[in-house]
Motif scaffolding. Structure first.
Motif, mmCIF file in Angstrom:
data_model
loop_
_atom_site.group_PDB
_atom_site.id
_atom_site.type_symbol
_atom_site.label_atom_id
_atom_site.label_comp_id
_atom_site.label_asym_id
_atom_site.label_seq_id
_atom_site.Cartn_x
_atom_site.Cartn_y
_atom_site.Cartn_z
ATOM 1 N N GLY A 54 40.020 13.420 -31.389
ATOM 2 C CA GLY A 54 41.229 13.402 -32.203
ATOM 3 C C GLY A 54 41.217 14.373 -33.359
ATOM 4 N N VAL A 55 42.338 14.397 -34.074
ATOM 5 C CA VAL A 55 42.455 15.233 -35.267
ATOM 6 C C VAL A 55 41.910 14.459 -36.468
ATOM 7 N N GLY A 56 41.855 15.134 -37.613
ATOM 8 C CA GLY A 56 41.299 14.533 -38.806
ATOM 9 C C GLY A 56 42.177 13.450 -39.405
ATOM 10 N N ASN A 57 41.618 12.753 -40.370
ATOM 11 C CA ASN A 57 42.287 11.639 -41.030
ATOM 12 C C ASN A 57 43.467 12.139 -41.868
ATOM 13 N N THR A 58 44.622 11.558 -41.652
ATOM 14 C CA THR A 58 45.804 11.883 -42.458
ATOM 15 C C THR A 58 46.347 10.649 -43.172
ATOM 16 N N GLN A 59 45.486 9.648 -43.370
ATOM 17 C CA GLN A 59 45.819 8.440 -44.146
ATOM 18 C C GLN A 59 47.108 7.757 -43.668
ATOM 19 N N LYS A 60 47.312 7.763 -42.352
ATOM 20 C CA LYS A 60 48.462 7.096 -41.726
ATOM 21 C C LYS A 60 49.805 7.613 -42.252
ATOM 22 N N ASP A 61 49.790 8.855 -42.717
ATOM 23 C CA ASP A 61 51.017 9.504 -43.189
ATOM 24 C C ASP A 61 51.619 10.268 -42.008
ATOM 25 N N PRO A 62 52.761 9.835 -41.482
ATOM 26 C CA PRO A 62 53.318 10.487 -40.297
ATOM 27 C C PRO A 62 53.585 11.974 -40.499
ATOM 28 N N GLU A 63 54.043 12.355 -41.672
ATOM 29 C CA GLU A 63 54.346 13.768 -41.909
ATOM 30 C C GLU A 63 53.078 14.608 -41.863
ATOM 31 N N ARG A 64 52.039 14.116 -42.501
ATOM 32 C CA ARG A 64 50.765 14.859 -42.477
ATOM 33 C C ARG A 64 50.172 14.890 -41.075
ATOM 34 N N PHE A 65 50.248 13.775 -40.365
ATOM 35 C CA PHE A 65 49.725 13.739 -38.996
ATOM 36 C C PHE A 65 50.467 14.719 -38.101
ATOM 37 N N ASN A 66 51.786 14.701 -38.162
ATOM 38 C CA ASN A 66 52.574 15.599 -37.319
ATOM 39 C C ASN A 66 52.297 17.051 -37.653
ATOM 40 N N SER A 67 52.100 17.352 -38.933
ATOM 41 C CA SER A 67 51.778 18.704 -39.354
ATOM 42 C C SER A 67 50.434 19.138 -38.788
ATOM 43 N N LEU A 68 49.427 18.266 -38.924
ATOM 44 C CA LEU A 68 48.091 18.620 -38.450
ATOM 45 C C LEU A 68 48.065 18.761 -36.936
ATOM 46 N N LEU A 69 48.680 17.816 -36.234
ATOM 47 C CA LEU A 69 48.672 17.905 -34.774
ATOM 48 C C LEU A 69 49.417 19.146 -34.295
ATOM 49 N N ALA A 70 50.508 19.488 -34.958
ATOM 50 C CA ALA A 70 51.262 20.690 -34.576
ATOM 51 C C ALA A 70 50.421 21.946 -34.790
ATOM 52 N N ASP A 71 49.739 22.021 -35.921
ATOM 53 C CA ASP A 71 48.920 23.210 -36.183
ATOM 54 C C ASP A 71 47.742 23.291 -35.224
ATOM 55 N N VAL A 72 47.063 22.166 -35.002
ATOM 56 C CA VAL A 72 45.929 22.154 -34.073
ATOM 57 C C VAL A 72 46.395 22.532 -32.664
ATOM 58 N N THR A 73 47.548 22.000 -32.257
ATOM 59 C CA THR A 73 48.066 22.295 -30.915
ATOM 60 C C THR A 73 48.410 23.770 -30.766
ATOM 61 N N ASP A 74 49.104 24.312 -31.748
ATOM 62 C CA ASP A 74 49.564 25.703 -31.671
ATOM 63 C C ASP A 74 48.456 26.695 -32.000
ATOM 64 N N ARG A 75 47.771 26.454 -33.100
ATOM 65 C CA ARG A 75 46.870 27.476 -33.642
ATOM 66 C C ARG A 75 45.456 27.419 -33.063
ATOM 67 N N LEU A 76 45.083 26.297 -32.476
ATOM 68 C CA LEU A 76 43.790 26.218 -31.788
ATOM 69 C C LEU A 76 43.992 26.148 -30.278
ATOM 70 N N PHE A 77 44.577 25.049 -29.779
ATOM 71 C CA PHE A 77 44.732 24.897 -28.323
ATOM 72 C C PHE A 77 45.643 25.952 -27.725
ATOM 73 N N GLY A 78 46.634 26.421 -28.497
ATOM 74 C CA GLY A 78 47.541 27.428 -27.983
ATOM 75 C C GLY A 78 47.040 28.856 -28.117
ATOM 76 N N THR A 79 45.901 29.029 -28.760
ATOM 77 C CA THR A 79 45.409 30.368 -29.064
ATOM 78 C C THR A 79 44.076 30.686 -28.397
ATOM 79 N N TYR A 80 43.227 29.687 -28.278
ATOM 80 C CA TYR A 80 41.862 29.925 -27.800
ATOM 81 C C TYR A 80 41.645 29.238 -26.459
ATOM 82 N N PRO A 81 40.699 29.734 -25.651
ATOM 83 C CA PRO A 81 40.521 29.207 -24.291
ATOM 84 C C PRO A 81 39.806 27.856 -24.285
ATOM 85 N N ASP A 82 39.877 27.198 -23.136
ATOM 86 C CA ASP A 82 39.239 25.891 -22.990
ATOM 87 C C ASP A 82 37.738 25.940 -23.251
#
Length: 216
Positions: free
Chosen positions: A159-187
């Motif tokens: 999973g992604v890091g702790n965002t203290q159950k803040d939906p906005e922070r969670f959505n931001s982190l998951l979006a960045d991880v999805t786009d900037r890591l999983f969408g950029t670098y190979p498996d």
């Protein structure tokens, strides 16, 4: 326990775990030049000194700590930072939005897409917003193998890091991880987290929808 975890053609990657928080401290050493980048001076200066001493075996040149990079501002990742800076005089780098919260002046304030370079290799800065405002993953693109991603507390096995159950922070982190890591670098890219064991993007990619559904 041997701290050497990867012996790559151009550099070595060493790792130790420090403190009751099981924080990872990473040291990258360029084989040809001896220049080094340490990622997250989390705690235990004596253990970090031993890590630096052990890495002298990784280069035929005189080793030199050229940069201390910090993934994010949280206290458990910076406890040895003031002492290490005082002991070595090495410059520092961190995400621009976390820099003012660090216990030392930050010489390089990094934005998404910036690079930090020493003699022998460079690291890409990937800004991942959510765990902290200025969390940075540092990526080494090995020309002879998969990339190595030092993800701090933004991406772990499971999973992604702790965002203290803040939906906005969670959505931001998951979006960045999805786009900037999983969408950029190979498996095959190796993920070196701020705590615990490494993983790969390929091992984690099938679970992105599951993380999104559970909300953490």
């Amino acid at each position: 326990m041997d701290s050497l975890v990867y012996d790559l053609p151009a550099l070595t990657i060493r790792r130790i775990s420090v403190s009751e928080m099981d924080n990872n401290v990473y040291l990258l050493t360029a084989k040809a030049s001896g220049e080094q980048v340490l990622i997250d001076a989390a705690d235990n200066l004596s253990a970090i000194r031993q890590l630096l001493a052990d890495a002298a075996a990784d280069t035929s040149a005189a080793p030199r700590l050229a940069l201390i990079a910090t993934t994010h501002q949280h206290w458990d990742h910076v406890r040895a930072l003031p002492e290490l800076v005082a002991a070595t005089g090495a410059p520092t780098a961190a995400g621009a939005d976390d820099a003012d919260a660090l216990p030392v002046p930050v010489d390089r304030r990094l934005a998404h897409g910036d690079t930090v370079a020493v003699d022998g290799f460079q690291l890409e800065a990937v800004h991942l917003r959510g765990h902290t405002p200025g969390s940075i993953a540092f990526v080494y693109r090995d020309p002879d193998g998969p990339p190595h991603i030092f993800s701090g507390d933004s991406l772990f096995p499971g999973g992604v890091g702790n965002t203290q159950k803040d939906p906005e922070r969670f959505n931001s982190l998951l979006a960045d991880v999805t786009d900037r890591l999983f969408g950029t670098y190979p498996d095959a890219a190796v993920v070196h987290p701020g705590h615990g064991k490494p993983t790969t993007l390929g091992a984690e990619r099938p679970h992105l929808d599951e993380w999104r559904a559970r909300g953490w």
